[in-house]
Design a protein around this motif. Sequence first.
Motif, PDB file in Angstrom:
ATOM      1  N   UNK A 285       0.833  -1.205   0.000  1.00 28.25           N
ATOM      2  CA  UNK A 285       0.000   0.000   0.000  1.00 28.25           C
ATOM      3  C   UNK A 285       0.868   1.255   0.000  1.00 28.25           C
ATOM      4  N   UNK A 286       0.224   2.376  -0.249  1.00 28.03           N
ATOM      5  CA  UNK A 286       0.949   3.644  -0.278  1.00 28.03           C
ATOM      6  C   UNK A 286       0.182   4.694   0.527  1.00 28.03           C
ATOM      7  N   UNK A 287       0.944   5.517   1.229  1.00 28.38           N
ATOM      8  CA  UNK A 287       0.390   6.725   1.843  1.00 28.38           C
ATOM      9  C   UNK A 287       1.246   7.860   1.294  1.00 28.38           C
ATOM     10  N   UNK A 288       0.588   8.888   0.786  1.00 31.62           N
ATOM     11  CA  UNK A 288       1.374   9.935   0.146  1.00 31.62           C
ATOM     12  C   UNK A 288       0.628  11.262   0.145  1.00 31.62           C
ATOM     13  N   UNK A 289       1.388  12.324   0.142  1.00 33.06           N
ATOM     14  CA  UNK A 289       0.779  13.654   0.024  1.00 33.06           C
ATOM     15  C   UNK A 289       1.688  14.497  -0.865  1.00 33.06           C
ATOM     16  N   UNK A 290       1.086  15.231  -1.773  1.00 27.47           N
ATOM     17  CA  UNK A 290       1.868  16.057  -2.694  1.00 27.47           C
ATOM     18  C   UNK A 290       2.736  17.046  -1.917  1.00 27.47           C
ATOM     19  N   UNK A 291       4.000  17.112  -2.294  1.00 30.39           N
ATOM     20  CA  UNK A 291       4.914  18.056  -1.659  1.00 30.39           C
ATOM     21  C   UNK A 291       5.462  17.581  -0.324  1.00 30.39           C
ATOM     22  N   UNK A 292       4.999  16.440   0.149  1.00 30.53           N
ATOM     23  CA  UNK A 292       5.464  15.933   1.452  1.00 30.53           C
ATOM     24  C   UNK A 292       6.308  14.677   1.281  1.00 30.53           C
ATOM     25  N   UNK A 293       5.853  13.764   0.439  1.00 34.40           N
ATOM     26  CA  UNK A 293       6.584  12.520   0.217  1.00 34.40           C
ATOM     27  C   UNK A 293       5.645  11.331   0.203  1.00 34.40           C
ATOM     28  N   UNK A 294       6.225  10.152   0.094  1.00 29.91           N
ATOM     29  CA  UNK A 294       5.428   8.926   0.004  1.00 29.91           C
ATOM     30  C   UNK A 294       5.986   7.863   0.934  1.00 29.91           C
ATOM     31  N   UNK A 295       5.097   7.027   1.438  1.00 32.84           N
ATOM     32  CA  UNK A 295       5.521   5.848   2.193  1.00 32.84           C
ATOM     33  C   UNK A 295       4.877   4.632   1.561  1.00 32.84           C
TER      34      UNK A 295
END
Lengths: 319, 144
Positions: A285-295
């Motif tokens: 799975x992915x958790x991500x936010x624009x300009x912040x990064x991705x996990x």
Amino acid sequence: MKATGAIAQHIQEIFKCIQGGQGWCKDEGQVYVALLDHWAVLKDYELKHQLLKNLVLRYATIERNLAELNSKLVELNHLKNRFLGFAAHDLRNPLSSIRGLSEIMLTEMTGPLTEEQREFLSTIYAASRDMLALVNDLLDISVIESGRLDLKIQQDSLKTLIRERLRIFKLAAESKGIQFSTDFEDLPEVPFDRNRIAQVIDNLVGNAVKLAPAESTIEVRLWQQAGFAKVSVQDEGPGIAAEDQPLIFGEFQRIGGQHPSGEKGTGLGLAIAKRIIEAHRGYLEVRSALGVGSTFSFAIPAEVEHGASQEAQGDYCRG
Amino acid sequence: MAQAKKLRVIIAEDESHSRLFLKAIVTSMNCEVVGEAGTGVETIELYRQLKPHILLLDINLPNKTGEEVLKELRAEFPRAFVIIVTSVSDQETVEKCIGLGAANYIRKDTPIADIKLAIKETWDAYVTSLRQATAPSPSPNNVS
């Protein structure tokens, strides 16, 4: 009471459609609704019989058509996978040689190079390296899609494997001033296919290194939770828009478009990684936010399921 | 100080571009390619004739597969040092070959540095094991 003239005409048209093997007739749905209403009010048993007969015929025709279509699609998919498999296999060996020989020449093992020769060879090397990556990914997809992904599941240390894979990316990360920060729990050995999970880790770490900005940190974690061994790779890259997140595990999807380094991905890596993890009965799975990064995180069962039958165990080892 | 004696290598590979690639790698490692074979039968004949230190053996050879060649050579020369050359899809055969006595395997699509490291480490481990098993030490020099 008999069906009215208009309704009877509609029924005739529907029968013509069925006999002609045509698709759903115009307004056919509404006609059925009208017929049902008509029958419910007037108890027209002849019409009811006709209606039921029509519906049974209709479903039989649709089912037969769907079965034929499905069979054709399965055959086409099988042919596509075979083609991909053959094409990838026959392309890979010459591509390996082109890439390898250009790499040897670039080391000047065979003699000094002019600037122009170096530039040309670097282009040949980079292009063949990218093509090889694509061919390998296509081969993986064809293997996975055709159900021939045989996992060699063995008890092994995820921690050792992650450390080993991070060493491989150390040089590339250092060239961008990127640091790896690790937080590994002491997990017992868990069952997984070492080569395939290495491929998943390489994909996640490789993407993070490509997308993370210079002088940033990539955090890699390993922990156990609710019967799963979990691994996450967190970067401070451009992030992925919420609407794009469901798409990135599909085939030929590229995270965040072009990599900042100009390096191209095949757009297949995450699709393959997801299927490998699912073949282990885990999830990615992915958790991500624009300009912040991705996990990106994956989880695989920490134990082989107890009480699983021999057949189920065999199935466990298959994609 | 005398120049270290070069290790003698046979490359068995049916595709000429792959042979050229492997040759370029091993010649950069203080090795001499003493023979090249394009078929299974040719490989066995060449091995008997030249008795190299190392045989790089492709799995997919015509007229006799790499697996068959390995089985015959290991029966005739139990100490034959064979490294399997493969592509990723041959994993099952690779495992069979390791079971039949191949020292290791290399994938043609891996970076050169990894191929060289695999050959060097496998050869060094082999020489060390021979030294431990028989004294005095065997003659071959380490690859560079």
